[in-house]
Scaffold this motif. Structure first.
Motif, PDB file in Angstrom:
ATOM      1  N   THR A 126       0.859  -1.184   0.000  1.00 55.20           N
ATOM      2  CA  THR A 126       0.000   0.000   0.000  1.00 55.20           C
ATOM      3  C   THR A 126       0.897   1.235   0.000  1.00 55.20           C
ATOM      4  OG1 THR A 126      -0.008   0.035   2.399  1.00 55.20           O
ATOM      5  CG2 THR A 126      -1.820  -1.145   1.320  1.00 55.20           C
ATOM      6  N   LEU A 127       0.301   2.363  -0.251  1.00 54.79           N
ATOM      7  CA  LEU A 127       1.070   3.614  -0.264  1.00 54.79           C
ATOM      8  C   LEU A 127       1.764   3.807   1.081  1.00 54.79           C
ATOM      9  CD1 LEU A 127       1.801   6.276  -1.751  1.00 54.79           C
ATOM     10  CD2 LEU A 127      -0.218   7.290  -0.688  1.00 54.79           C
ATOM     11  N   GLY A 128       1.050   3.482   2.144  1.00 54.99           N
ATOM     12  CA  GLY A 128       1.615   3.623   3.487  1.00 54.99           C
ATOM     13  C   GLY A 128       2.871   2.801   3.646  1.00 54.99           C
ATOM     14  N   LEU A 129       2.828   1.544   3.241  1.00 53.47           N
ATOM     15  CA  LEU A 129       3.986   0.665   3.415  1.00 53.47           C
ATOM     16  C   LEU A 129       5.154   1.050   2.520  1.00 53.47           C
ATOM     17  CD1 LEU A 129       2.458  -2.922   3.861  1.00 53.47           C
ATOM     18  CD2 LEU A 129       3.231  -1.307   5.595  1.00 53.47           C
ATOM     19  N   ARG A 130       4.871   1.814   1.494  1.00 49.17           N
ATOM     20  CA  ARG A 130       5.932   2.226   0.571  1.00 49.17           C
ATOM     21  C   ARG A 130       6.662   3.485   1.059  1.00 49.17           C
ATOM     22  NH1 ARG A 130       5.594   0.543  -4.814  1.00 49.17           N
ATOM     23  NH2 ARG A 130       4.004  -1.033  -5.209  1.00 49.17           N
ATOM     24  N   THR A 131       6.169   4.044   2.157  1.00 48.80           N
ATOM     25  CA  THR A 131       6.682   5.362   2.561  1.00 48.80           C
ATOM     26  C   THR A 131       7.690   5.279   3.709  1.00 48.80           C
ATOM     27  OG1 THR A 131       4.514   6.236   1.955  1.00 48.80           O
ATOM     28  CG2 THR A 131       5.943   7.703   3.189  1.00 48.80           C
ATOM     29  N   ALA A 132       8.676   6.141   3.654  1.00 47.75           N
ATOM     30  CA  ALA A 132       9.636   6.300   4.755  1.00 47.75           C
ATOM     31  C   ALA A 132       9.843   7.788   4.995  1.00 47.75           C
ATOM     32  CB  ALA A 132      10.964   5.648   4.395  1.00 47.75           C
ATOM     33  N   TYR A 133      10.066   8.123   6.265  1.00 45.45           N
ATOM     34  CA  TYR A 133      10.237   9.534   6.626  1.00 45.45           C
ATOM     35  C   TYR A 133      11.612   9.780   7.215  1.00 45.45           C
ATOM     36  CZ  TYR A 133       5.165   9.273   6.312  1.00 45.45           C
ATOM     37  OH  TYR A 133       3.891   9.048   5.868  1.00 45.45           O
ATOM     38  N   THR A 134      12.142  10.959   6.953  1.00 46.23           N
ATOM     39  CA  THR A 134      13.429  11.345   7.534  1.00 46.23           C
ATOM     40  C   THR A 134      13.293  12.694   8.229  1.00 46.23           C
ATOM     41  OG1 THR A 134      14.586  10.228   5.734  1.00 46.23           O
ATOM     42  CG2 THR A 134      15.871  11.796   7.039  1.00 46.23           C
ATOM     43  N   TYR A 135      13.890  12.786   9.407  1.00 47.29           N
ATOM     44  CA  TYR A 135      13.943  14.070  10.116  1.00 47.29           C
ATOM     45  C   TYR A 135      15.396  14.334  10.484  1.00 47.29           C
ATOM     46  CZ  TYR A 135       9.051  12.805  10.581  1.00 47.29           C
ATOM     47  OH  TYR A 135       7.770  12.422  10.302  1.00 47.29           O
ATOM     48  N   GLN A 136      15.875  15.510  10.153  1.00 47.10           N
ATOM     49  CA  GLN A 136      17.256  15.848  10.490  1.00 47.10           C
ATOM     50  C   GLN A 136      17.348  17.262  11.043  1.00 47.10           C
ATOM     51  OE1 GLN A 136      19.263  15.266   6.687  1.00 47.10           O
ATOM     52  NE2 GLN A 136      20.190  13.384   7.462  1.00 47.10           N
ATOM     53  N   ALA A 137      18.308  17.442  11.921  1.00 41.63           N
ATOM     54  CA  ALA A 137      18.686  18.801  12.320  1.00 41.63           C
ATOM     55  C   ALA A 137      20.117  18.970  11.827  1.00 41.63           C
ATOM     56  CB  ALA A 137      18.614  18.948  13.826  1.00 41.63           C
ATOM     57  N   LEU A 138      20.300  19.861  10.876  1.00 47.96           N
ATOM     58  CA  LEU A 138      21.642  20.100  10.337  1.00 47.96           C
ATOM     59  C   LEU A 138      22.244  21.261  11.118  1.00 47.96           C
ATOM     60  CD1 LEU A 138      20.002  20.020   6.913  1.00 47.96           C
ATOM     61  CD2 LEU A 138      21.856  18.430   7.374  1.00 47.96           C
ATOM     62  N   ILE A 139      23.353  20.978  11.782  1.00 48.01           N
ATOM     63  CA  ILE A 139      23.982  21.989  12.638  1.00 48.01           C
ATOM     64  C   ILE A 139      25.385  22.244  12.095  1.00 48.01           C
ATOM     65  CG2 ILE A 139      24.681  22.548  15.010  1.00 48.01           C
ATOM     66  CD1 ILE A 139      22.727  20.098  15.765  1.00 48.01           C
ATOM     67  N   ALA A 140      25.636  23.443  11.649  1.00 52.89           N
ATOM     68  CA  ALA A 140      26.939  23.704  11.023  1.00 52.89           C
ATOM     69  C   ALA A 140      27.555  24.983  11.534  1.00 52.89           C
ATOM     70  CB  ALA A 140      26.797  23.769   9.516  1.00 52.89           C
ATOM     71  N   ARG A 141      28.854  25.022  11.448  1.00 52.98           N
ATOM     72  CA  ARG A 141      29.575  26.243  11.782  1.00 52.98           C
ATOM     73  C   ARG A 141      30.681  26.473  10.761  1.00 52.98           C
ATOM     74  NH1 ARG A 141      30.951  30.050  15.558  1.00 52.98           N
ATOM     75  NH2 ARG A 141      33.163  30.469  15.757  1.00 52.98           N
ATOM     76  N   LYS A 142      30.727  27.709  10.279  1.00 49.23           N
ATOM     77  CA  LYS A 142      31.821  28.114   9.392  1.00 49.23           C
ATOM     78  C   LYS A 142      32.907  28.660  10.295  1.00 49.23           C
ATOM     79  CE  LYS A 142      32.386  30.831   5.133  1.00 49.23           C
ATOM     80  NZ  LYS A 142      31.711  31.828   4.273  1.00 49.23           N
ATOM     81  N   PHE A 143      33.977  27.888  10.478  1.00 50.06           N
ATOM     82  CA  PHE A 143      35.035  28.288  11.400  1.00 50.06           C
ATOM     83  C   PHE A 143      35.931  29.355  10.787  1.00 50.06           C
ATOM     84  CE2 PHE A 143      33.686  24.290  13.191  1.00 50.06           C
ATOM     85  CZ  PHE A 143      33.774  24.518  14.556  1.00 50.06           C
ATOM     86  N   SER A 144      36.117  29.276   9.488  1.00 52.23           N
ATOM     87  CA  SER A 144      36.931  30.257   8.772  1.00 52.23           C
ATOM     88  C   SER A 144      36.392  30.271   7.344  1.00 52.23           C
ATOM     89  CB  SER A 144      38.398  29.815   8.777  1.00 52.23           C
ATOM     90  OG  SER A 144      38.571  28.691   7.946  1.00 52.23           O
ATOM     91  N   PRO A 145      36.844  31.207   6.500  1.00 48.73           N
ATOM     92  CA  PRO A 145      36.341  31.160   5.117  1.00 48.73           C
ATOM     93  C   PRO A 145      36.573  29.800   4.460  1.00 48.73           C
ATOM     94  CG  PRO A 145      37.507  33.200   5.513  1.00 48.73           C
ATOM     95  CD  PRO A 145      37.693  32.363   6.753  1.00 48.73           C
ATOM     96  N   GLU A 146      37.581  29.066   4.935  1.00 47.50           N
ATOM     97  CA  GLU A 146      37.898  27.773   4.319  1.00 47.50           C
ATOM     98  C   GLU A 146      37.153  26.609   4.980  1.00 47.50           C
ATOM     99  OE1 GLU A 146      40.554  29.839   5.392  1.00 47.50           O
ATOM    100  OE2 GLU A 146      40.645  30.716   3.390  1.00 47.50           O
ATOM    101  N   LEU A 147      37.134  26.617   6.296  1.00 50.65           N
ATOM    102  CA  LEU A 147      36.675  25.424   7.015  1.00 50.65           C
ATOM    103  C   LEU A 147      35.251  25.563   7.558  1.00 50.65           C
ATOM    104  CD1 LEU A 147      37.525  22.613   8.240  1.00 50.65           C
ATOM    105  CD2 LEU A 147      38.084  23.887  10.318  1.00 50.65           C
ATOM    106  N   SER A 148      34.401  24.623   7.158  1.00 49.62           N
ATOM    107  CA  SER A 148      33.053  24.523   7.722  1.00 49.62           C
ATOM    108  C   SER A 148      32.815  23.080   8.136  1.00 49.62           C
ATOM    109  CB  SER A 148      32.001  24.906   6.681  1.00 49.62           C
ATOM    110  OG  SER A 148      32.193  26.205   6.218  1.00 49.62           O
ATOM    111  N   LEU A 149      32.215  22.918   9.323  1.00 47.99           N
ATOM    112  CA  LEU A 149      31.921  21.570   9.804  1.00 47.99           C
ATOM    113  C   LEU A 149      30.431  21.462  10.135  1.00 47.99           C
ATOM    114  CD1 LEU A 149      34.971  20.932  12.176  1.00 47.99           C
ATOM    115  CD2 LEU A 149      34.684  20.135   9.828  1.00 47.99           C
TER     116      LEU A 149
END
Lengths: 205, 307
Positions: free
Chosen positions: B167-190
């Protein structure tokens, strides 16, 4: 002047005033009128026309000060305040071309050529002026001459200038792939409405 | 007292006036600029948003905190070839490519919607991304950018030989994310990416519908238009951690004006979260590596209102 002096804390204002006063006493007591004009909301826009696309941006946070008694002037342009219609262009402008993090400001300090003559006529009519000075952009300084007009109207000083800048002169590297998109020479338009910096308003109790 | 204050005020003003005259002409220009500096410093915007933490909305397979700006439509063409160790008969993976085409649109500078379709399991996915916090400096400094991400993926494969009632229900999967980033310098981002995935259908004995993982990644810019990227998703759910592998990806971003090319190798073939985080089969070091690329092109659909 009223505006910014009021915004400073009173105590600091006294201290600043006092210091400047002491400094002032040391100098000759000239009788010339102080005629400084200033803005913090001047507009500078630039336009790059090429076969591939037109790029334009506008900055309305330009700070400038002009001293009509000497014909000297200074500009400070916060680079990050240039607003583009396309978000990606703005990002590339700051990240790849102007390196705004490293060079947050462009500055210009200059002197009106033939100042005494031009400024004498200014109260009566709008004047075409030639300004010579030092332009610093992307960390690179060049001596430039810019022509423009000055006009006094309703106690304000209207400044207009139009000139070209070649990105290559200021070490702004444009990669081969987008070379067709960015003009060799970018036209810059300056539009300022400066208010008079008049100390006599402040001295009224 | 007030009289004294007024007197000092007057004296100060006079002093200011005289000081202006006292300054030798040669120093006046730098003085003007100095005056300008102090003036603008006072009025400078209290907080300055840090932008361009990453070049693209993708790091390797996973998302970054970035969203396209308001009115920008991004066309993304992702391509993961088969594994290199398939050998010459399939031209080192060339014959078994999986593709995903997607459109992403920035409704505002913070909100993005996306729709994609992957050839792997014939999966259609839709997602929402919202920039909840933006890294900034100044008065109200914010150390990190946080973007919330949610997606739903529906497999549209026929599964003719399957015992399940798809069924449509069984075919479905959900994803939840919190993307947390910091640009430490113009070059480095984590970036850190806590992930929660829920599949409505799991087929193996003892397998939980939910998968929890913690992702980490970053980029280092070698030149203004070239960066190296890495991404790793560590599975925290026991069953999945035992039976599947942690997704690892290494890649580069190459920026050419309106295009961004992203090249990578990874042990995951899927290009959406439920596939590459929860369904990666073999470890990176096993040599079961998929090489792939993403080409993205930005179009300005609606020009932005100037502030």
């Amino acid at each position: 002047m009223t505006g910014f002096l009021r915004s400073v804390g009173r105590q600091r204002y006294w201290l600043l005033g006092l210091l400047l006063w002491l400094g002032g006493l040391a100098g000759p007591l000239g009788a010339r009128a102080q005629a400084k004009y200033m803005t913090k909301t001047g507009v500078i826009s630039f336009f790059s026309a090429s076969i591939m696309e037109d790029i334009e941006a506008r900055n309305n946070k330009v700070a400038a000060v002009l001293d009509l008694s000497t014909g000297q002037l200074a500009f400070a342009v916060p680079i990050r305040e240039f607003q583009f219609k396309r978000t990606l262009m703005q990002e590339h402008f700051n990240e790849n071309y102007m390196e705004s993090e490293k060079y947050p400001k462009a500055t210009f300090t200059g002197q009106v050529v033939n100042a005494a003559q031009v400024l004498k006529l200014l109260p009566t009519a709008s004047q075409n002026v030639e300004v010579e000075g030092q332009m610093t952009l992307h960390g690179v300084s060049h001596k430039v001459a810019v022509s423009g007009t000055l006009q006094q109207r309703d106690g304000q000083l209207i400044v207009f200038a139009y000139f070209n800048i070649a990105p290559a002169d200021y070490a702004i590297d444009i990669p081969l792939l987008v070379r067709e998109h960015i003009a060799k020479s970018v036209s810059v338009r300056v539009n300022l409405t400066c208010d008079a910096v008049t100390p006599n308003v402040v001295s009224q109790p | 007292m007030t009289q004294l204050a007024t007197f000092i005020g007057r004296a100060a003003t006079l002093g200011l006036l005289l000081a202006g005259l006292a300054v030798p002409a040669a120093h006046a220009q730098t003085d003007l600029l100095g005056q300008l500096e102090t003036e603008t410093k006072k009025d400078a915007p209290a907080t300055q948003v840090v932008d361009a933490t990453f070049k693209s909305t993708r790091l390797i397979n996973g998302h970054t905190v970035e969203t396209p700006g308001e009115g920008t439509l991004v066309f993304l063409f992702s391509h993961n070839f088969g594994t290199v160790n398939e050998g010459f008969s399939s031209l080192f993976g060339f014959d078994n490519a999986k593709v995903r085409i997607a459109l992403e649109y920035g409704i505002s500078d913070r909100l993005e919607v996306g729709l994609g379709r992957s050839s792997l399991d014939k999966t259609v996915d839709g997602f929402l991304k919202y920039r909840a916090l933006r890294q900034s400096t100044g008065l109200h400094a914010m150390p990190v950018s946080v973007t919330l991400f949610t997606s739903a993926a529906i497999t549209t494969d026929s599964y003719r030989t399957d015992a399940f009632d798809r069924t449509l229900g069984l075919r479905t999967a959900y994803t939840y994310q919190a993307l947390i980033a910091r640009k430490f310098s113009p070059e480095l981002s984590l970036q850190l990416v806590p992930t929660f995935i829920h599949r409505n259908l799991v087929q193996r004995e003892g397998e939980n519908n939910d998968v929890v993982a913690l992702g980490a990644g970053g980029r280092y810019k070698l030149t203004k238009r070239f960066s190296v990227n890495a991404e790793y998703h560590y599975l925290l759910s026991k069953f999945t951690a035992v039976h599947q592998s942690n997704s690892v990806g290494l890649g580069v971003d190459i920026e050419t004006g309106g295009h961004i090319f992203q090249l990578h190798v990874s042990n995951s073939q899927g290009m959406i979260e439920k596939q590459f985080i929860a369904e990666t089969a073999k470890t990176f070091l096993s040599g079961n590596l998929y090489y792939g690329f993403i080409v993205s092109r930005n179009f300005t659909v609606k020009q932005r209102h100037r502030k």
